[in-house]
Design a protein around this motif. Structure first.
Motif, short mmCIF file in Angstrom:
data_model
loop_
_atom_site.label_atom_id
_atom_site.label_comp_id
_atom_site.label_asym_id
_atom_site.label_seq_id
_atom_site.Cartn_x
_atom_site.Cartn_y
_atom_site.Cartn_z
N TYR A 11 56.28 67.56 49.12
CA TYR A 11 57.75 67.53 48.94
C TYR A 11 58.19 66.10 48.70
O TYR A 11 57.85 65.21 49.50
N ILE A 16 51.45 66.72 51.02
CA ILE A 16 51.00 67.49 52.19
C ILE A 16 49.58 68.03 51.95
O ILE A 16 48.70 67.87 52.78
N ARG A 35 46.71 72.91 63.09
CA ARG A 35 47.83 72.72 64.01
C ARG A 35 49.17 72.84 63.28
O ARG A 35 49.20 72.86 62.04
N ASN A 36 50.25 72.91 64.03
CA ASN A 36 51.58 72.98 63.44
C ASN A 36 51.81 71.81 62.51
O ASN A 36 51.50 70.67 62.87
N GLY A 37 52.32 72.10 61.35
CA GLY A 37 52.62 71.03 60.42
C GLY A 37 51.41 70.53 59.64
O GLY A 37 51.48 69.54 58.92
N ALA A 38 50.27 71.23 59.76
CA ALA A 38 49.07 70.79 59.05
C ALA A 38 49.21 71.00 57.54
O ALA A 38 48.49 70.39 56.76
N GLY A 39 50.13 71.87 57.15
CA GLY A 39 50.34 72.10 55.71
C GLY A 39 49.87 73.46 55.24
O GLY A 39 49.73 73.70 54.04
N LYS A 40 49.64 74.37 56.18
CA LYS A 40 49.14 75.70 55.81
C LYS A 40 50.15 76.45 54.94
O LYS A 40 49.78 77.01 53.91
N SER A 41 51.41 76.44 55.36
CA SER A 41 52.42 77.15 54.57
C SER A 41 52.64 76.48 53.22
O SER A 41 52.88 77.15 52.21
N THR A 42 52.56 75.16 53.22
CA THR A 42 52.69 74.44 51.95
C THR A 42 51.59 74.89 50.99
O THR A 42 51.84 75.13 49.80
N GLN A 83 55.64 83.22 55.73
CA GLN A 83 56.04 82.92 57.10
C GLN A 83 57.53 83.23 57.25
O GLN A 83 58.33 82.95 56.36
N GLU A 154 50.83 83.69 58.80
CA GLU A 154 51.17 84.03 60.20
C GLU A 154 51.84 85.39 60.31
O GLU A 154 52.95 85.51 60.84
N GLN A 186 47.87 81.53 63.72
CA GLN A 186 47.85 80.72 64.95
C GLN A 186 47.11 81.47 66.05
O GLN A 186 46.52 80.87 66.94
N1 ATP Z 1 60.82 72.06 52.35
C1 ATP Z 1 60.25 70.98 52.92
N2 ATP Z 1 60.68 69.74 52.62
C2 ATP Z 1 60.13 68.66 53.18
N3 ATP Z 1 59.11 68.69 54.07
C3 ATP Z 1 58.64 69.90 54.41
C4 ATP Z 1 59.18 71.11 53.86
N4 ATP Z 1 58.51 72.14 54.40
C5 ATP Z 1 57.60 71.62 55.24
N5 ATP Z 1 57.66 70.27 55.25
C6 ATP Z 1 56.79 69.37 56.00
O1 ATP Z 1 55.48 69.52 55.52
C7 ATP Z 1 54.56 69.48 56.59
C8 ATP Z 1 53.70 70.72 56.52
O2 ATP Z 1 54.50 71.85 56.77
P1 ATP Z 1 53.93 73.33 56.69
O3 ATP Z 1 55.06 74.25 56.93
O4 ATP Z 1 53.14 73.49 55.45
O5 ATP Z 1 52.94 73.34 57.95
P2 ATP Z 1 52.21 74.58 58.64
O6 ATP Z 1 50.81 74.20 58.77
O7 ATP Z 1 52.51 75.81 57.92
O8 ATP Z 1 52.91 74.60 60.05
P3 ATP Z 1 53.21 75.85 61.02
O9 ATP Z 1 51.96 76.15 61.70
O10 ATP Z 1 54.25 75.32 61.95
O11 ATP Z 1 53.74 76.96 60.18
C9 ATP Z 1 55.35 69.37 57.87
O12 ATP Z 1 55.31 68.01 58.27
C10 ATP Z 1 56.73 69.77 57.48
O13 ATP Z 1 57.68 69.06 58.23
#
Ligand code: ATP
Ligand code: MG
Lengths: 239, 287
Positions: A11, A16, A35-42, A83, A154, A186
């Motif tokens: 982003y 990410i 872990r949370n915020g690792a970037g899986k959803s990205t 998610q 998730e 998770q």
């Molecule tokens: N739309 C966005 N704009 C800017 N940063 C974002 C956006 N979405 C997520 N992020 C950041 O990107 C990083 C990865 O987020 P992501 O949602 O991919 O993690 P995740 O592994 O899916 O976490 P979780 O387990 O909490 O779902 C995080 O630091 C988050 O703050």
């Protein structure tokens, strides 16, 4: 089935996903933890085409879809359960499923065989469904498009043990039909019951890959690894 | 009694013409989140076009086809040129409004060049050119046509959105256009159709209005003056709200013109002020 090479996305100025490689074979269930915020959803959103890839490539069933829009990817058999479910609040269960339905996809009858509650509530708007029912609807919506590769972000979040069993059944059916599944989860114990392979994502790429049997033989090792990784990452970030 | 009835029906007729205009705007705003105020210009263009087509061919069907078809094409073109893929424009209402006025200026000038500022109107079909007297009230038949047309448009839109798969897709796109794309629908195509339908409705008002308020320089701004209150009173994006507000504005205007001519616009804006004071989001919240 799915082949990802050197994928990058993020982003704004923040990257990410940083050079990630990933393969999912036909009939394979791959669990992805981190872990949370690792970037899986990205990663999931980039694979679906909802977020543009900045570099690298995504191949689906031998076709390069790196630049393809989400609807084109769906036409090639890719579907997502995002998610947070993201159901269409103003549509009923029936309307949602008929909107998503392709000839090769699941019809209401088949959906009812695993999620009977959804069939009972077929004329209810999604925004009035309970959290568990919305999770089931998000699943059913993806299945109605007839996926050959399903991305699950998730899905167990907020699911009752009952619906979770239905989800396990669905994943089993997909595998038996030769579809691939990428399961972001998770809930490690749930992931381990269905996974053929377990991947750990950290620092924007796949850090560890073990077979499902290895992970099941020593689940402690995997969770230790996750915890260890998390602390090490945090230390690195602090530096 | 008779006069009251006549004033009410006249107001209703004008209100329904305004509703058809407002429904076009509401559809585009409600579904594509885009503030299109070029409708005054589109009204002027399609009204002149309907009149010229009728004058050349003698066919009302041809006039209708030209007005609706060209408006729909204009809507799709506007979407393709200015809206599609332009995240910045899509996220900012102010440039949308400015772009709308730019479009109106262009259309006004083009109409001025072609029709030399002449006021024109479409002759009424014989079938509806008379008038009827009911309970002491005399009303022209064409006003009844307008009322029926407005109701038909309302029913058509309601059926389209609630009973068809196109309607489901559009509502899904409003809820979450990314997920709509993830289940294989192309949201761009859908939004382009919404623009085309919204503009076609404005074209319909140009056609119907050309035999009622006619086409003349300045009418594009009159249209805006009357439709903005409807959008505010009805609540942006609500078709039910637009319907009710159109009736209020139409009848309010008619009563004002009949009984206190100097205050007719004042009456309408008084309704706007009251709405803003007590229901700032409009009568209907985005439905
Ligand atoms: N739309 C966005 N704009 C800017 N940063 C974002 C956006 N979405 C997520 N992020 C950041 O990107 C990083 C990865 O987020 P992501 O949602 O991919 O993690 P995740 O592994 O899916 O976490 P979780 O387990 O909490 O779902 C995080 O630091 C988050 O703050
Ligand atoms: Mg996530």
């Amino acid at each position: 089935m799915l082949q990802v090479r050197e994928l990058r996305s993020g982003y704004g100025s923040i990257e990410i996903v940083r050079g990630l490689d990933l393969d999912v074979a036909a009939g394979e269930v791959v669990a992805l933890v981190g872990r949370n915020g690792a970037g899986k959803s990205t990663l999931v959103n980039t694979l679906m085409g909802l977020l543009p890839a900045r570099a690298g490539s995504v191949e689906l069933a031998g076709r390069d879809v790196t630049k393809a829009a989400a609807h084109a990817r769906n036409g090639l058999g890719l579907a997502v359960v995002p998610q947070g479910r993201r159901v269409f609040g103003s549509l009923t269960v029936d309307q949602t499923l008929s909107l998503a339905r392709r000839p090769r996809g699941w019809d209401l009858e088949r959906v009812a065989s695993v999620f009977p509650r959804l069939a009972e509530r077929r004329n209810t708007r999604a925004r009035s469904l309970s959290g568990g029912e919305q999770s089931a609807l998000a699943m059913a919506r993806a299945l109605a498009t007839g996926p050959t590769l399903l991305l699950l972000d998730e899905p167990s979040e907020g699911m009752s043990p009952h619906v979770l069993r239905a989800l396990t059944k669905v994943i089993g059916e997909l595998r038996a039909e030769g579809a691939g599944v990428l399961l972001v989860e998770q809930n490690l114990s749930f992931a381990l019951t269905v996974a053929d392979r377990v991947l750990v994502m950290a620092r924007g790429h796949i850090d560890v890959s073990v077979t499902g049997d290895q992970a099941r033989a020593d689940p402690e090792a995997l969770s230790r690894h996750l915890v260890l990784k998390a602390t090490r990452d945090q230390q690195e970030e602090r530096k | 009694m008779g006069q009251w009835l006549a004033v009410t029906v006249n107001g209703l007729a004008f209100g329904m013409l305004l509703f058809i205009l407002a429904s076009g705007l509401t559809l585009i705003f409600g579904l594509a989140r885009y503030v299109n105020l070029a409708h005054g210009g589109v009204y002027l263009f399609t009204a002149y076009l309907a009149i010229e087509t009728y004058t050349r061919t003698g066919s009302y069907w041809a006039a209708a086809g030209m007005a609706l078809g060209s408006a729909a094409a204009l809507g799709a073109l506007l979407y393709a040129l200015f809206v599609r893929g332009r995240a910045w424009l899509r996220a900012n209402p102010l440039p949308q409004v400015l772009l709308s006025f730019g479009i109106i200026y262009v259309i006004s000038d083009l109409m001025q060049a072609r029709y030399h500022g002449l006021a024109q109107s479409l002759p009424l079909p014989d079938l509806v050119s008379g008038s009827v007297t009911v309970a002491g009230a005399t009303v022209t038949e064409y006003r009844i046509v307008l009322v029926v047309a407005g109701i038909l448009v309302a029913v058509f839109l309601w059926l389209l959105l609630s009973r068809t798969s196109f309607g489901s897709a559009v509502r899904a796109g409003v809820d979450d256009h990314e997920m709509l794309s993830a289940i294989g629908r192309n949201p761009e195509l859908l939004f382009a159709s919404v623009f085309a339908i919204g503009f076609a409705l404005i074209g319909l008002s140009g056609l119907l209005g050309s035999a009622f308020i006619g086409a003349s320089p300045g009418v594009e701004y009159t249209i805006i003056l009357y439709t903005l209150p409807i959008i505010v009173i009805g609540g942006m994006g609500s078709l039910q709200g637009a319907f009710i507000a159109s009736i209020l504005v139409g009848i309010g205007d008619s009563i004002g013109k009949a009984y206190f001519p100097q205050l007719s616009l004042f009456l309408i804006f008084a309704i706007v002020v009251l709405t803003l004071a007590f229901r700032p989001e409009g009568l209907m919240r985005n439905a």
